[in-house]
Design a protein around this motif. Structure first.
Motif, mmCIF file in Angstrom:
data_model
loop_
_atom_site.group_PDB
_atom_site.id
_atom_site.type_symbol
_atom_site.label_atom_id
_atom_site.label_comp_id
_atom_site.label_asym_id
_atom_site.label_seq_id
_atom_site.Cartn_x
_atom_site.Cartn_y
_atom_site.Cartn_z
ATOM 1 N N ASN A 1 0.821 -1.213 0.000
ATOM 2 C CA ASN A 1 0.000 0.000 0.000
ATOM 3 C C ASN A 1 0.856 1.264 0.000
ATOM 4 O O ASN A 1 0.444 2.284 -0.565
ATOM 5 C CB ASN A 1 -0.974 -0.022 1.168
ATOM 6 C CG ASN A 1 -2.255 -0.721 0.802
ATOM 7 O OD1 ASN A 1 -3.087 -0.183 0.105
ATOM 8 N ND2 ASN A 1 -2.403 -1.966 1.255
ATOM 9 N N LEU B 1 -10.610 -1.835 -5.168
ATOM 10 C CA LEU B 1 -11.460 -2.080 -3.994
ATOM 11 C C LEU B 1 -11.531 -3.574 -3.675
ATOM 12 O O LEU B 1 -11.446 -3.969 -2.511
ATOM 13 C CB LEU B 1 -12.875 -1.556 -4.228
ATOM 14 C CG LEU B 1 -13.147 -0.099 -3.909
ATOM 15 C CD1 LEU B 1 -14.600 0.248 -4.205
ATOM 16 C CD2 LEU B 1 -12.810 0.242 -2.476
ATOM 17 N N HIS C 1 -8.610 -4.817 -1.759
ATOM 18 C CA HIS C 1 -8.375 -4.047 -0.531
ATOM 19 C C HIS C 1 -7.208 -3.082 -0.672
ATOM 20 O O HIS C 1 -6.510 -2.805 0.305
ATOM 21 C CB HIS C 1 -8.173 -4.982 0.669
ATOM 22 C CG HIS C 1 -9.272 -5.977 0.820
ATOM 23 N ND1 HIS C 1 -10.497 -5.625 1.323
ATOM 24 C CD2 HIS C 1 -9.345 -7.287 0.493
ATOM 25 C CE1 HIS C 1 -11.283 -6.696 1.319
ATOM 26 N NE2 HIS C 1 -10.618 -7.708 0.820
ATOM 27 N N TYR D 1 -6.972 0.140 -0.721
ATOM 28 C CA TYR D 1 -7.755 1.341 -0.450
ATOM 29 C C TYR D 1 -7.012 2.612 -0.820
ATOM 30 O O TYR D 1 -7.634 3.606 -1.215
ATOM 31 C CB TYR D 1 -8.206 1.349 1.008
ATOM 32 C CG TYR D 1 -9.066 0.149 1.343
ATOM 33 C CD1 TYR D 1 -10.275 -0.054 0.681
ATOM 34 C CD2 TYR D 1 -8.654 -0.804 2.262
ATOM 35 C CE1 TYR D 1 -11.064 -1.163 0.946
ATOM 36 C CE2 TYR D 1 -9.448 -1.919 2.543
ATOM 37 C CZ TYR D 1 -10.638 -2.089 1.884
ATOM 38 O OH TYR D 1 -11.419 -3.190 2.137
ATOM 39 N N THR D 2 -5.708 2.585 -0.706
ATOM 40 C CA THR D 2 -4.917 3.743 -1.116
ATOM 41 C C THR D 2 -5.142 4.017 -2.602
ATOM 42 O O THR D 2 -5.448 5.138 -2.995
ATOM 43 C CB THR D 2 -3.417 3.490 -0.853
ATOM 44 O OG1 THR D 2 -3.241 3.208 0.531
ATOM 45 C CG2 THR D 2 -2.582 4.674 -1.243
ATOM 46 N N SER E 1 -7.570 2.926 -4.458
ATOM 47 C CA SER E 1 -8.985 3.244 -4.694
ATOM 48 C C SER E 1 -9.277 4.718 -4.463
ATOM 49 O O SER E 1 -9.972 5.354 -5.259
ATOM 50 C CB SER E 1 -9.882 2.407 -3.783
ATOM 51 O OG SER E 1 -9.723 1.045 -4.035
ATOM 52 N N ALA E 2 -8.755 5.241 -3.371
ATOM 53 C CA ALA E 2 -8.970 6.664 -3.068
ATOM 54 C C ALA E 2 -8.347 7.536 -4.157
ATOM 55 O O ALA E 2 -8.959 8.514 -4.614
ATOM 56 C CB ALA E 2 -8.377 7.008 -1.708
#
Length: 165
Positions: free
Chosen positions: A8, A136, A139, A141-142, A144-145
């Motif tokens: 990440n 997503l 997982h 998330y970094t 995804s944002a």
């Protein structure tokens, strides 16, 4: 340190580059900087076991390097698309979700040499939306944002080019 955490962090660096690309107007410079983004994101994808995403990034680097040297004629585009699908099928697809980065890369390959910056920005917005779903799922998330921020930065640039140029 946890492998997912390290992935990440690498993804974060790639995502920062991805958002910055949204502020670049010239297609040539987009392709150059995108190679760095693909390298970082590819490493993170392989670390997260997101195989088809990692492969898409590697093929994306090869495609961009080729495209920077000479125009992508249809047979070359078809070759890159076949390469992408074949390697992904051989290496593992991650199920149905694995088709999203492949679809994104195929679409980008088709339009990689678009002269119209509006077309290129539209392609980036759509393909990053596909990556958003994929990220997503794994997982990431970094990423995804930052996918959302990339969509917004490219949309902002389109509006700026349209109304303030």
């Amino acid at each position: 340190m946890n492998l997912t955490f390290i992935a990440n962090i690498i993804s974060l660096l790639g995502a920062i580059v991805m958002v910055a690309i949204g502020l670049i107007k010239e297609n040539k410079h987009v392709l150059e900087v995108q190679c760095l983004q693909f390298t970082l994101m590819g490493i993170a994808n392989f670390m997260l076991k997101a195989t088809s995403g990692g492969i898409s990034n590697v093929v994306g680097i090869l495609r961009n390097l080729y495209s920077l040297k000479k125009p992508m004629e249809t047979p070359v585009k078809i070759g890159f698309i076949i390469l992408q699908v074949a390697i992904s099928l051989l290496a593992g697809m991650n199920g149905m979700i694995g088709w999203l980065p492949i679809l994104a890369t195929v679409i980008f390959t088709i339009f990689v040499d678009a002269k119209n910056p509006y077309v290129m920005k539209g392609v980036i917005i759509f393909t990053v939306a596909l990556w958003f779903i994929y990220d997503l799922h794994f997982h990431n998330y970094t990423a995804s944002a930052f996918d959302i921020m990339t969509i917004l930065s490219n949309t902002f640039t389109v509006l700026k080019m349209r109304f303030f140029s």
